[in-house]
Motif scaffolding. Structure first.
Motif, PDB file in Angstrom:
ATOM      1  N   GLN A  27      -8.087 -46.829  76.409  1.00  0.00           N
ATOM      2  CA  GLN A  27      -6.901 -45.996  76.245  1.00  0.00           C
ATOM      3  C   GLN A  27      -6.999 -45.229  74.927  1.00  0.00           C
ATOM      4  N   ASN A  54       0.096 -42.881  85.787  1.00  0.00           N
ATOM      5  CA  ASN A  54       0.220 -43.583  84.518  1.00  0.00           C
ATOM      6  C   ASN A  54      -0.028 -45.064  84.739  1.00  0.00           C
ATOM      7  N   CYS A  60      -5.175 -41.282  78.582  1.00  0.00           N
ATOM      8  CA  CYS A  60      -4.399 -40.636  77.525  1.00  0.00           C
ATOM      9  C   CYS A  60      -3.692 -41.683  76.674  1.00  0.00           C
ATOM     10  N   LYS A  61      -3.235 -41.247  75.505  1.00  0.00           N
ATOM     11  CA  LYS A  61      -2.570 -42.155  74.574  1.00  0.00           C
ATOM     12  C   LYS A  61      -1.316 -42.769  75.190  1.00  0.00           C
ATOM     13  N   ASP A  62      -0.612 -42.006  76.034  1.00  0.00           N
ATOM     14  CA  ASP A  62       0.616 -42.517  76.636  1.00  0.00           C
ATOM     15  C   ASP A  62       0.349 -43.308  77.920  1.00  0.00           C
ATOM     16  N   SER A  78      -1.339 -42.115  80.655  1.00  0.00           N
ATOM     17  CA  SER A  78      -1.547 -41.297  81.845  1.00  0.00           C
ATOM     18  C   SER A  78      -3.046 -41.077  82.079  1.00  0.00           C
TER      19      SER A  78
END
Length: 359
Positions: free
Chosen positions: A199, A357, A293-295, A297
């Motif tokens: 991640q 996500n 992605c950092k969030d 996703s």
């Protein structure tokens, strides 16, 4: 095997039964030099030996004859699993430098057994093993194995099933001639599980322009291991259908000479279908990265390869003997081996279908 100048591991039938082995990676866990190189849930497995991945085209054998490795090997009809480690080309021709795996099948004898099993997640399993001799002289024998399994793994949504059947026939045509026949069939259908990637973490920049370039992959996502990414009702399961067959004939010419003739055919058909959770293109910089992605996703890709066919055909024949010369016992073999491999990729797509996500 104990006299062979090589490193060989043998996993016996008793050990396979004690461990309730259903897949190849479970069989080798007691050997630190062997591991699962690629063995996702719902797909066929491969191994590595001493850090080298095995070649699916040449590194797997049944009773000494090459079979295609792109299949889920069944253990219901196997007597033992022999693993030759090291430079296997010295022994068997072209293969991975890691070694080879040889499956030895059960032979005819008087046996009648049944196995019923279940698991804590709802797996259901039933198998039968039957063998007998068809005449009083015990020169013609048969061994039958069959199994059905409803698979419920730890990943929710990756359920599946498999059916297996095999037959082995031993015919002693005379005191000097013996013929062995083997045939097995397996069908497996199960949802394939995509892997979890790293991640994204902190931003990193070009030191010259101080322009944000992306995220450093910092950690694995904190998702439950039982979560299946990309679980949608329109994603079909991966389907694998395999056939392995062979005939082996041995004839003793005299006390010192023996001839052999072996022929085998192995064929696997695969409908490889999955939704891959891969990469991050939803980043504010507009760049693409090989991590989530950092969030949390990620990009979702629909992959389907329909009608993949892998097949191996092999013929080997020769003569072996032993002679005493100058007080020394000599053992020798002269033979010919021909292996033919075909691969048909079928029809495939790999298309971006959206994002999701991990949370």
């Amino acid at each position: 095997l104990k006299d062979l100048p090589a490193s060989v591991s043998v996993i016996t039938r008793d050990l396979l039964d004690d461990k309730q082995v259903k897949v190849m990676s479970e069989a080798v866990r007691l050997d630190a030099s062997i591991g699962d190189y690629y063995s996702p849930i719902g797909y066929y497995e491969n191994l590595y030996i001493r850090g080298f991945p095995l070649d699916p085209a040449t590194s797997f054998k049944y009773n000494g004859l090459t079979v295609t490795g792109q299949q889920n090997f069944a253990f219901e009809n196997k007597e033992r699993m022999e693993i030759l480690k090291g430079v296997s080309a010295l022994e068997v021709g072209a293969a991975s430098p890691g070694g080879i795996v040889n499956f030895v099948t059960k032979r005819a004898k008087e046996v009648n057994s049944y196995t019923v099993g279940t698991g804590e997640r709802g797996t259901r399993y039933v198998a039968a093993d039957y063998g007998t001799f068809l005449n009083p002289e015990k020169t013609l024998g048969i061994r039958l194995n069959a199994a059905h399994e409803d698979i419920r793994p730890f990943v929710k949504g990756a359920e599946g099933y498999r059916d297996f059947a095999s037959i082995a026939i031993d015919a002693k045509l005379s005191n000097k001639t013996k013929v062995e026949f083997d045939f097995e069939y397996q069908y497996k259908s199960q949802k394939s599980v995509p892997a979890l990637m790293l991640q994204g973490g902190s931003y990193y920049s070009d030191s010259m322009s101080a322009t944000p370039l992306g995220y450093l992959p910092m950690s694995f996502p904190s998702t439950n291991p039982s979560t299946m990414l990309g679980y949608y009702p329109w994603v079909p399961p991966t389907q694998t259908e395999s056939i392995n067959s062979q005939i082996r004939a041995h004839h003793q010419l005299n006390d010192n000479l023996k001839t052999f003739f072996d022929i085998g055919y192995s064929r696997v058909k695969i409908n490889d279908q999955s939704l891959y959770a891969y990469g991050c293109s939803a980043d504010i910089s507009g760049n693409y990265f090989n991590n989530f992605c950092k969030d949390g996703s990620y990009d979702a890709y629909d992959f389907r390869s329909l009608g993949e066919i892998h097949s191996n055909s092999q013929l080997q024949l020769g003569i072996s003997g032993k002679n005493l010369r100058f007080g020394t016992q000599h053992e020798w073999t002269i033979g010919l081996s021909e292996m033919h491999r075909e691969v048909s990729k079928g029809t495939s797509i790999y298309e971006y279908v959206g994002s999701d996500n991990i949370y």
